[in-house]
Design a protein around this motif. Sequence first.
Motif, PDB file in Angstrom:
ATOM      1  N   THR A 198      -7.240 -12.265  15.167  1.00 63.59           N
ATOM      2  CA  THR A 198      -6.650 -11.152  14.446  1.00 63.59           C
ATOM      3  C   THR A 198      -6.104 -11.640  13.112  1.00 63.59           C
ATOM      4  OG1 THR A 198      -6.037 -10.105  16.524  1.00 63.59           O
ATOM      5  CG2 THR A 198      -4.942  -9.326  14.532  1.00 63.59           C
ATOM      6  N   LEU A 221      -5.235  -9.709   8.895  1.00 64.99           N
ATOM      7  CA  LEU A 221      -4.692  -8.490   8.295  1.00 64.99           C
ATOM      8  C   LEU A 221      -5.790  -7.732   7.573  1.00 64.99           C
ATOM      9  CD1 LEU A 221      -1.321  -9.710   6.713  1.00 64.99           C
ATOM     10  CD2 LEU A 221      -1.739  -8.821   9.001  1.00 64.99           C
ATOM     11  N   ASP A 222      -5.673  -6.392   7.603  1.00 66.06           N
ATOM     12  CA  ASP A 222      -6.605  -5.577   6.839  1.00 66.06           C
ATOM     13  C   ASP A 222      -6.056  -5.377   5.428  1.00 66.06           C
ATOM     14  OD1 ASP A 222      -4.608  -3.643   6.988  1.00 66.06           O
ATOM     15  OD2 ASP A 222      -5.613  -2.494   8.564  1.00 66.06           O
ATOM     16  N   GLU A 243      -4.455  -3.071   4.138  1.00 68.61           N
ATOM     17  CA  GLU A 243      -3.128  -2.471   4.101  1.00 68.61           C
ATOM     18  C   GLU A 243      -2.062  -3.408   4.664  1.00 68.61           C
ATOM     19  OE1 GLU A 243      -5.898  -0.521   5.107  1.00 68.61           O
ATOM     20  OE2 GLU A 243      -5.820   0.071   2.998  1.00 68.61           O
ATOM     21  N   GLN A 256      -2.036  -4.706   7.728  1.00 69.00           N
ATOM     22  CA  GLN A 256      -1.797  -4.493   9.141  1.00 69.00           C
ATOM     23  C   GLN A 256      -2.721  -5.383   9.976  1.00 69.00           C
ATOM     24  OE1 GLN A 256       0.751  -2.510  10.155  1.00 69.00           O
ATOM     25  NE2 GLN A 256       1.126  -2.341   7.949  1.00 69.00           N
ATOM     26  N   PRO A 257      -2.244  -5.844  11.154  1.00 61.06           N
ATOM     27  CA  PRO A 257      -3.095  -6.679  12.003  1.00 61.06           C
ATOM     28  C   PRO A 257      -4.410  -5.985  12.341  1.00 61.06           C
ATOM     29  CG  PRO A 257      -0.834  -6.748  12.779  1.00 61.06           C
ATOM     30  CD  PRO A 257      -0.885  -5.678  11.713  1.00 61.06           C
ATOM     31  N   TYR A 290       3.103 -12.681  12.617  1.00 59.10           N
ATOM     32  CA  TYR A 290       2.984 -11.476  11.791  1.00 59.10           C
ATOM     33  C   TYR A 290       4.357 -10.879  11.484  1.00 59.10           C
ATOM     34  CZ  TYR A 290      -1.937 -11.503  13.136  1.00 59.10           C
ATOM     35  OH  TYR A 290      -3.242 -11.859  13.344  1.00 59.10           O
ATOM     36  N   ASP A 302       6.033  -7.652   8.460  1.00 60.54           N
ATOM     37  CA  ASP A 302       5.626  -6.548   7.595  1.00 60.54           C
ATOM     38  C   ASP A 302       4.894  -7.066   6.361  1.00 60.54           C
ATOM     39  OD1 ASP A 302       6.719  -4.747   9.322  1.00 60.54           O
ATOM     40  OD2 ASP A 302       8.624  -4.561   8.230  1.00 60.54           O
ATOM     41  N   ASN A 303       3.615  -6.746   6.278  1.00 58.32           N
ATOM     42  CA  ASN A 303       2.796  -6.984   5.090  1.00 58.32           C
ATOM     43  C   ASN A 303       2.600  -8.453   4.743  1.00 58.32           C
ATOM     44  OD1 ASN A 303       1.141  -5.796   3.194  1.00 58.32           O
ATOM     45  ND2 ASN A 303       2.688  -5.841   1.594  1.00 58.32           N
TER      46      ASN A 303
END
Length: 270
Positions: A1, A3-4, A6, A8-9, A232, A234-235
Amino acid sequence: TLLDAEGQPAPVLVPPGKKPLLFTLETANYYAHRAANGLCSNLVLDSEGNVSGQYLDGDGTLRVEREAEAIGILEVFVEEHPDFSFDGAKGILSLTGYESVFGYVCNSEQLTRRNENNAESGLAQQQIGEVQMAENRTAVQEIAEQLLSRGWRFASSTYAFLQAGSDETTREELEEDAIRWEEQVGSLVGQTDIMMYPNGSFLNGDDPRCIMLRERGFRYFAGLGPQAYVFYRDNYVYMDKTAVNGYAMDNTDLSRFFDARAARDPMRPQ
């Protein structure tokens, strides 16, 4: 996993039997002491536009070879085994601005550092004027464009290879260093959102210095560790890289990647 877009995972999907691998070349710079020890002095584009290493052989002959550098070795491997790479992705090259970029002195500060290190390595002093520095910056941009087009990405290892996690490194020093990287390296190779902490000297996410780096656009942070580790928030995401060098091959369990005993050349130093 990972981040995309945005932040997010998002899962990483690979074919059955395959393992996802993020490949990083740490501090892909070309310092004076490395050339003095017989390694490549800089990157160049060969006659076919391939990023290659340039070096002096034992007879003092200047040579350009694609597989004189890990960059070319991996590119040739992917050409022969395209299923090794997803969409042609290669790896991440982490860069400092200390002494040069890709082996090219691009400003007067780098020239000072290069000549200091030349003196320590018993090499001749270099005289480089602004015209040649401008030509060097153009060469760096051309090499960077070729690397980006072939699936490589760039990361910062700070401009001066700062130990970010040291109590002696202040927020102001780290921010000044980040600005220098942006102005003197990012302006040539493109800005990045990846921070590879030098020597794995990482910062906790709530550290004001790390907050500053995120405010400057960094989203991916990496330290060093023998096991897979991803954290992970936030951002942004923090992960550990596993070093693959002589010391690690002798002292770290790398079996999830390959058989280190079979690959290790006992005649080579750590």
